[in-house]
Motif scaffolding. Structure first.
Motif, short mmCIF file in Angstrom:
data_model
loop_
_atom_site.label_atom_id
_atom_site.label_comp_id
_atom_site.label_asym_id
_atom_site.label_seq_id
_atom_site.Cartn_x
_atom_site.Cartn_y
_atom_site.Cartn_z
N ALA A 1 46.32 51.88 57.72
CA ALA A 1 47.39 51.70 58.71
C ALA A 1 47.74 50.23 58.88
O ALA A 1 48.92 49.86 59.05
N LEU A 2 46.73 49.38 58.84
CA LEU A 2 46.99 47.95 58.99
C LEU A 2 47.77 47.39 57.81
O LEU A 2 48.60 46.49 57.97
N LEU A 3 47.52 47.97 56.59
CA LEU A 3 48.21 47.47 55.41
C LEU A 3 49.71 47.72 55.46
O LEU A 3 50.48 47.07 54.75
N ASP A 4 50.13 48.66 56.29
CA ASP A 4 51.58 48.89 56.44
C ASP A 4 52.27 47.74 57.18
O ASP A 4 53.50 47.64 57.16
N LEU B 1 46.44 42.54 52.78
CA LEU B 1 45.07 43.04 52.66
C LEU B 1 44.07 42.07 53.26
O LEU B 1 43.12 42.48 53.95
N LYS B 2 44.27 40.78 53.03
CA LYS B 2 43.34 39.77 53.56
C LYS B 2 43.30 39.81 55.08
O LYS B 2 42.22 39.78 55.69
N VAL B 3 44.46 39.89 55.71
CA VAL B 3 44.52 39.90 57.18
C VAL B 3 43.97 41.22 57.72
O VAL B 3 43.26 41.26 58.73
N ALA B 4 44.28 42.34 57.01
CA ALA B 4 43.79 43.65 57.46
C ALA B 4 42.27 43.67 57.47
O ALA B 4 41.64 44.18 58.41
N ARG B 5 41.64 43.12 56.41
CA ARG B 5 40.18 43.09 56.37
C ARG B 5 39.61 42.15 57.44
O ARG B 5 38.57 42.44 58.04
N PRO C 1 40.88 34.91 62.13
CA PRO C 1 41.40 34.00 61.10
C PRO C 1 42.60 34.62 60.38
O PRO C 1 42.57 35.80 60.01
N GLY C 2 43.64 33.84 60.20
CA GLY C 2 44.81 34.30 59.48
C GLY C 2 45.86 34.96 60.34
O GLY C 2 46.94 35.30 59.85
N VAL C 3 45.56 35.18 61.63
CA VAL C 3 46.53 35.81 62.53
C VAL C 3 47.21 34.72 63.35
O VAL C 3 46.58 34.08 64.20
N GLY C 4 48.49 34.51 63.06
CA GLY C 4 49.27 33.55 63.82
C GLY C 4 50.22 34.26 64.77
O GLY C 4 50.16 35.49 64.93
#
Length: 599
Positions: free
Chosen positions: A577-580, A584-588, A550-553
């Motif tokens: 690393a993902l937050l770079d 935050l929502k997509v990283a989680r 969810p949230g990844v387009g």
């Protein structure tokens, strides 16, 4: 020049084929006979050109009707024109009305037969080949025969007594290799007749043996470094390839014969009649007969031939037809090969063109005539109770059971109705089960039509044999629609049609309009289902696991792949690393997808 509505309608219907045309006046009198490479263009030129001479302008003013006979080639049209002009002597024909005729090659009936050209055909037992519309071509054939098989050119009486008494001496032809000297006993009669038999094959158009001999001689000459001789043989071989020894219009071996060919549609039969006199086609006519009781071609010919013979006052002893019928006072033959078969094929071809012409006439008066005729024919051929105005066809596509898809194409009045096409993603079938896929597609299609109160088709075509058809009928039985829709299955190998409950298929004529429509529906359903299957397969091939988060387009997926390289690296990356790269929502969401709620 101005044309009447009748002439204009004829011009629109004329075929773009070689043949002979006939102009008639208002009283039905034959005015002119001509030949054409393209009948439609040639006849139309009479009424469109403005620079005709006085005679032609006068002819065009008198024309009230045009008839035509289709031939296999322009050369055949020229020969048929010659024969018909000599038979009917139209008042406006000059060029071919005299007693001149095209030349033949004669194989003389005598001991050590000679071969030479002639314009006079005598009934003396000799064999005549031709006629040849191209004199240069005829001499090329003679030259080819004489070079391949040296034979005599003299007119000496080579009786056994004259040869044994030594009355003759060899001439120059012997010394230069053009003759083997039968006049002095240097060639036996048996060997000479073998050469004559080979020449007879050449003149009849049986060129396989000649070509094989030429090829072999050419190869031998080339291997012996005799390249000039090999080149001459090659040119002869090319000449043989272009050579056409026989015309379908004139056959000296076929005399005083009537030829009948018949084709039919749902309502009418078209019988072509040709009369062969002294080896030439001198008369041709196609007549239409109304079918009253669904008669077969044999029954139609049995009734039509006596009427035609009486109408045209002909009484030949031999009749050629496509089926064996009883003809009073004549023997009926059904030729399978050779000259007579070519004549029968020509008759059938003209009957076909006459039927097409009649259909074109009806369509000019009534644009819906073609549609009505097709519906009537299909209803008869497929044993339906009503015209199949609305037809549908199903086909499946999959590769080893992956991405299974089905499609339904819709035809109305025999034409594709593409906006009504439907495609199905198979949901309930696991693995490569074509039968179950067909059942699901049919069930879903007609359940929806039934529930929504939509009209049902008169006929449904299933692409496949008895297996696919029986599973489609299971779906119809579950819906309670048996008897409300006619079903037929078409098997690809022999284009055989299966009906529900029948173990034996039916076979329609390959030229049948019904079979053509069913084949078109089958091919269209195959194309549509295959396109849908390929689209599903391509989509599955390009699918990424990141698309399920969810949230990844598309843009986020591209950013992650650019930063980490592959999905495995993304799956083990820390939240920091993902937050770079993402929020935050997509990283989680990424961490939860790969590691669960404990991430």
């Amino acid at each position: 020049m101005a044309t009447t509505d009748h002439i204009q309608a004829i011009l629109e219907r004329m075929p773009h084929e070689p043949g002979v045309y006939q102009h008639f006046d208002g009283d039905g009198k034959l005015l002119y006979i001509g030949k054409a490479k393209n009948l439609k263009k040639r006849v139309a030129s009479y009424f469109t050109k403005q620079d005709h001479n006085g005679k032609t302008r006068l002819l065009v003013k008198k024309i009230r009707d045009v008839q035509w006979i289709v031939t296999a080639s322009e050369a055949d049209a020229l020969l048929l024109e010659n024969n018909m002009i000599k038979e009917h002597k139209p008042i406006y024909n000059i060029q071919l009305k005299d007693d001149k005729t095209y030349p033949f090659i004669v194989l003389k009936k005598e001991r050590f037969p000679r071969i030479f050209p002639t314009r006079q055909v005598r009934k003396d037992g000799s064999e005549y080949f031709g006629p040849y519309s191209n004199v240069k071509g005829m001499h090329a054939v003679l030259d080819l025969c004489k070079k391949l098989y040296p034979i005599r050119t003299c007119s000496l009486a080579l009786t056994e007594d004259n040869i044994s008494k030594g009355k003759f001496r060899v001439c120059l032809e012997y010394h230069i290799g053009n003759c083997m000297g039968p006049c002095v006993g240097k060639q036996t009669e048996e060997a000479y007749n073998e050469s004559i038999a080979a020449i007879r094959h050449v003149l009849r158009g049986n060129l396989g043996e000649v070509k094989s001999a030429l090829k072999e001689s050419m190869i031998v000459a080339a291997s012996d470094l005799r390249f000039e001789e090999a080149e001459r043989l090659k040119l002869k071989l090319l000449a043989v390839d272009k050579f056409q020894a026989k015309s379908t219009v004139v056959h000296p071996t076929v005399s005083d014969v009537e030829v009948y060919g018949v084709v039919s549609d749902a309502k009418s039969a078209f019988v072509n009649f040709m009369r062969i006199h002294n080896g030439a086609v001198v008369q041709g006519q196609t007549l239409e007969f109304r079918r009253r009781l669904d008669e077969s071609d044999e029954e139609i010919l049995s009734a039509a031939i006596p009427q035609i013979r009486d109408r045209f006052d002909v009484a030949s002893r031999t009749v050629l037809a496509q089926v064996d019928v009883e003809v009073l006072g004549a023997e009926c033959l059904v030729p399978q090969r050779g000259d007579k078969k070519k004549l029968l094929d020509m008759s059938l071809r003209n009957a076909q063109f006459a039927m097409r012409d009649r259909h074109a006439q009806l369509e000019q008066v009534d644009p819906d005539a073609a549609k009505d005729r097709l519906m009537e024919t299909m209803m008869h051929d497929l044993r339906l109770k009503e015209h199949p105005v609305h037809m549908e066809c199903f086909d499946n596509s999959n590769i080893h059971g992956t991405n299974p898809a089905s499609a339904c194409v819709v035809f109305r009045n025999g034409k594709p109705a593409k906006r009504d096409y439907r495609k199905f993603n198979i949901r309930t079938v696991e693995g490569p089960d074509d039968f179950a896929s067909m059942k699901e597609a049919v069930y879903r299609r007609y359940k929806r039509l039934r529930d929504e109160g939509e009209s049902l088709p008169q006929m449904v075509v299933i692409d496949g044999g008895k297996g696919q058809l029986s599973h489609a009928m299971e779906a119809i039985d579950e819906l309670g629609l048996r008897g409300k829709i006619a079903f037929v299955g078409i098997a690809k190998r022999l284009e055989e049609l299966y009906f529900p409950g029948d173990s034996v298929p039916i076979y329609l004529d390959k030229r049948s309009p019904t079979l053509r429509v069913v084949q078109q529906m089958r091919d269209e359903a195959h194309r549509f289902s295959l396109a849908h299957h390929r689209k599903r397969r391509s989509k599955a091939f390009l699918h990424s696991e990141l698309d399920d988060i969810p949230g990844v387009g598309p843009k986020t997926r591209q950013a992650l792949m650019t930063a980490f390289g592959d999905v495995k690296a993304i799956s083990v990356a820390s939240e920091k690393a993902l937050l770079d790269v993402v929020s935050l929502k997509v990283a989680r969401a990424v961490r939860v997808h790969f590691h669960g709620s404990d991430a």
